[in-house]
Design an enzyme around this catalytic site. Structure first.
Site, short mmCIF file in Angstrom:
data_model
loop_
_atom_site.label_atom_id
_atom_site.label_comp_id
_atom_site.label_asym_id
_atom_site.label_seq_id
_atom_site.Cartn_x
_atom_site.Cartn_y
_atom_site.Cartn_z
N TRP A 123 63.36 36.03 2.16
CA TRP A 123 62.88 36.81 3.30
C TRP A 123 62.38 38.20 2.87
CZ3 TRP A 123 61.95 33.03 6.24
CH2 TRP A 123 62.82 31.95 6.32
N SER A 124 62.72 39.24 3.58
CA SER A 124 62.08 40.54 3.33
C SER A 124 62.48 41.19 2.01
CB SER A 124 62.36 41.51 4.48
OG SER A 124 61.57 41.17 5.59
N THR A 125 63.44 40.62 1.31
CA THR A 125 63.70 41.09 -0.05
C THR A 125 62.46 40.87 -0.91
OG1 THR A 125 65.99 40.37 0.30
CG2 THR A 125 65.39 40.99 -1.92
#
Length: 263
Positions: free
Chosen positions: A7-9
């Site tokens: 995800w946003s990592t």
């Protein structure tokens, strides 16, 4: 070693790619985004030519997650340019460089900047310039590349989500058009290799320099005032480039959360 969508990592990988290209002299952080992505359009009268690459990475372009349509909402499949087209009539929440607002479209645009500057697709760049040098052998840019039956499990179908308080099986979602903002795939072991590179000042375990010390310092420097997401109950922080810098907990960590739109 089990792969999962991070995800946003993923945003830190995109920021790293851009800073590598700054090192190579093919990206200027203070150049207008339209230098690389002329397809970027906003509503008439909006200062689109004042949005720079730095603004994208620091989430200060003035764009917000309220802009866009179903692709940016992770509701349908589409390309990165489809996502950019959805903001064509948008108005900015503030002047570029003045207002921090977390928005996935900033990193979709950053991914396109990287593609245009590097002369290759975002997936190819990440695989060649980040995954391979760091020995991230269980990391992927496409779920179709994950070996079926990985460690005895078809990991492409082994995700879970909460539904009325119960964890139920759910195939991991991947939207290729938003890959640069939140859809890379990795595993705990590979992310350990990735983080070790930061702790080693930009050098991989085998001695390969992945990013210059100066580039890493720019990437991790605390930028505009920001707030962590609901996953951390929204405390104050600062945004670096693809990372939050600082939080209410002990020390001054660099961190970033990642949340599935299905969570």
């Amino acid at each position: 070693t089990t792969p999962f969508v991070i995800w946003s990592t993923s945003k830190s990988f995109t920021a790293l790619a851009i800073l590598q290209l700054v090192d190579a002299g093919t990206v200027d952080l203070d150049a207008p985004v339209r230098t690389y992505v002329p397809e970027l359009q906003l509503a008439a009268g909006e200062p689109v030519d004042r949005i720079t690459v730095r603004h994208l990475l620091q989430q200060t372009s003035g764009l917000s997650d309220a802009s866009g349509g179903p692709v940016l909402a992770s509701a349908v499949e589409g390309t990165a340019l489809d996502a950019v087209a959805e903001i064509a009539g948008s108005r900015l929440a503030g002047d570029p460089g003045e207002v921090w607002a977390y928005a996935n479209v900033n990193y979709v645009l950053a991914g396109l900047v990287g593609e245009r500057a590097a002369g290759m697709s975002y997936p190819d760049y990440v695989e060649r310039q980040i995954f391979i040098p760091l020995g991230m052998t269980n990391s992927y840019t496409d779920s179709a590349k994950i070996p079926v039956g990985f460690q005895g499990t078809d990991v492409q179908g082994s995700g879970h989500r909460f539904w009325f308080g119960r964890a139920v099986g759910s195939e991991p979602l991947q939207r290729r058009g938003l890959l640069a903002a939140g859809y890379l795939i990795s595993c705990a072991d590979d992310l350990g290799r990735y983080l070790a590179m930061y702790l080693a000042g930009g050098v991989a375990a085998d001695g390969t320099r992945v990013i210059s010390e100066a580039g890493l310092a720019v990437m991790l420097a605390a930028g505009p005032q920001a707030r962590l997401g609901p996953w951390a109950n929204g405390p104050a922080s600062h945004y670096a480039m693809g990372w939050f810098a600082g939080c209410p907990w002990s020390g001054a960590p660099i961190l970033h959360g990642g949340v599935s739109p299905r969570s």
